[in-house]
Design a protein around this motif. Sequence first.
Motif, PDB file in Angstrom:
ATOM      1  N   GLU A 225     -46.265  -2.807   3.345  1.00 35.59           N
ATOM      2  CA  GLU A 225     -46.093  -2.762   4.805  1.00 35.59           C
ATOM      3  C   GLU A 225     -47.322  -3.183   5.602  1.00 35.59           C
ATOM      4  OE1 GLU A 225     -44.522   0.992   6.092  1.00 35.59           O
ATOM      5  OE2 GLU A 225     -42.596   0.673   5.094  1.00 35.59           O
TER       6      GLU A 225
ATOM      7  N   TYR B 102     -33.313  -2.989  10.255  1.00 33.97           N
ATOM      8  CA  TYR B 102     -34.508  -2.195   9.965  1.00 33.97           C
ATOM      9  C   TYR B 102     -35.028  -1.493  11.212  1.00 33.97           C
ATOM     10  CZ  TYR B 102     -34.295  -4.834   5.631  1.00 33.97           C
ATOM     11  OH  TYR B 102     -33.876  -5.396   4.455  1.00 33.97           O
TER      12      TYR B 102
ATOM     13  N   MET C  28     -30.125   1.776   7.013  1.00 34.87           N
ATOM     14  CA  MET C  28     -30.352   0.321   6.925  1.00 34.87           C
ATOM     15  C   MET C  28     -29.344  -0.365   6.011  1.00 34.87           C
ATOM     16  SD  MET C  28     -33.830  -0.114   4.604  1.00 34.87           S
ATOM     17  CE  MET C  28     -34.827   1.006   5.579  1.00 34.87           C
TER      18      MET C  28
ATOM     19  N   ASN D 204     -39.892  -6.360   4.722  1.00 40.60           N
ATOM     20  CA  ASN D 204     -38.732  -6.959   5.369  1.00 40.60           C
ATOM     21  C   ASN D 204     -38.953  -7.373   6.818  1.00 40.60           C
ATOM     22  OD1 ASN D 204     -36.733  -6.705   3.170  1.00 40.60           O
ATOM     23  ND2 ASN D 204     -37.209  -4.546   3.388  1.00 40.60           N
ATOM     24  N   THR D 205     -39.854  -6.719   7.526  1.00 41.65           N
ATOM     25  CA  THR D 205     -40.069  -7.088   8.926  1.00 41.65           C
ATOM     26  C   THR D 205     -41.072  -8.226   9.081  1.00 41.65           C
ATOM     27  OG1 THR D 205     -41.741  -5.359   9.172  1.00 41.65           O
ATOM     28  CG2 THR D 205     -39.471  -4.785   9.749  1.00 41.65           C
TER      29      THR D 205
ATOM     30  N   SER E 226     -35.046  -7.961  -1.857  1.00 40.18           N
ATOM     31  CA  SER E 226     -34.735  -7.207  -0.648  1.00 40.18           C
ATOM     32  C   SER E 226     -33.246  -6.996  -0.490  1.00 40.18           C
ATOM     33  CB  SER E 226     -35.268  -7.958   0.580  1.00 40.18           C
ATOM     34  OG  SER E 226     -34.843  -7.335   1.780  1.00 40.18           O
TER      35      SER E 226
ATOM     36  N   SER F 257     -33.856   4.927   9.643  1.00 34.36           N
ATOM     37  CA  SER F 257     -33.966   3.985   8.529  1.00 34.36           C
ATOM     38  C   SER F 257     -32.990   4.307   7.404  1.00 34.36           C
ATOM     39  CB  SER F 257     -35.396   3.974   7.994  1.00 34.36           C
ATOM     40  OG  SER F 257     -35.771   5.271   7.538  1.00 34.36           O
TER      41      SER F 257
END
Length: 315
Positions: A175, A257, A264, A201-202, A217, A261
């Motif tokens: 992250e 996302y 998701m 993922n972001t 993912s 959470s």
Amino acid sequence: MDLTGIGGIWPASLTPFDRDGAVDEAALTAHLGHLAAAPGVRALVVNGHAGETSALDRAERQQVVRIARAVAGAATGVVAGIVAEDPRAASALARDAREAGADALLLFPPLLFAGGAEARPEMVLRFFAAVAEAAPLPIVLFQLSRASGLGYAPELLARLLREVPSIIAVKEGSEIPAAYEDNLLVLRDCGRQVSMLTSNNTWLLASLAFGGDGILSGIGSVAPGILAEMHDAAARGDLAAARRANDRLRPLVRVFYRRPSLDMHNRMKTALNLMGLLPNPAPRAPLLPITEGERAEIRRALVASGLLAGGEMAA
């Protein structure tokens, strides 16, 4: 299939249930078949967070792996998630996965590790060693965020790679860009082939810009083609094309996302239902179905991404 050195797209698949809450074998077969046929997909990942594995019993987890093996054939790998809180349970699941035909294991850290496992590295090493001994399959190490306590510091990651030679890849979800880059350097300096599979993922495009071999993912269960476009463009240094793919992905990222959470992957099921690819989007309890308001938002995101056109799946 030997997945050593294999990058590309590894979708973390969803687990469909029927109206009575049982695993829907026909829907799962169709879902995995759709993913396996998508260009750029190199492995199917089952029994992870996306697959609601904590809601599956041991027999159901093995059932899912068997179906994935039958669907994947020889051209696509099958990676079985191992989610357990102690080495005995993890080892039993690993043996089940091997028996069902998995090519590799995705080894999740026990939640206990969040309490400070980095201060007791021998505990981490023993956990990995026990699973590796129980089922001699390649291991994909799941690296979560350092803030969660479920990520491994670069020093411990390097030691794991040295002492557990069956680790062939890292699912990297730290992250934080600096942590991702540090971990990437550990993999590149370990003296053998260990693939970096981003799951940040972001900021998937940004992580690929640092370097990496592929994407693992849950969003790959909805948009494997977009991920493949972005990955391939990044690999050939075509930043403009990578950005175009990222622009298509962004609406989905924003709607999937977000808080809470825990929903998701529930949202991803709803997306597949809207696309006509999943008959029943309901998760298994205690998760609740998506509300009608959020369902409408997911529909708008699918349209914006080009995956729905006029209410139907785009070609």
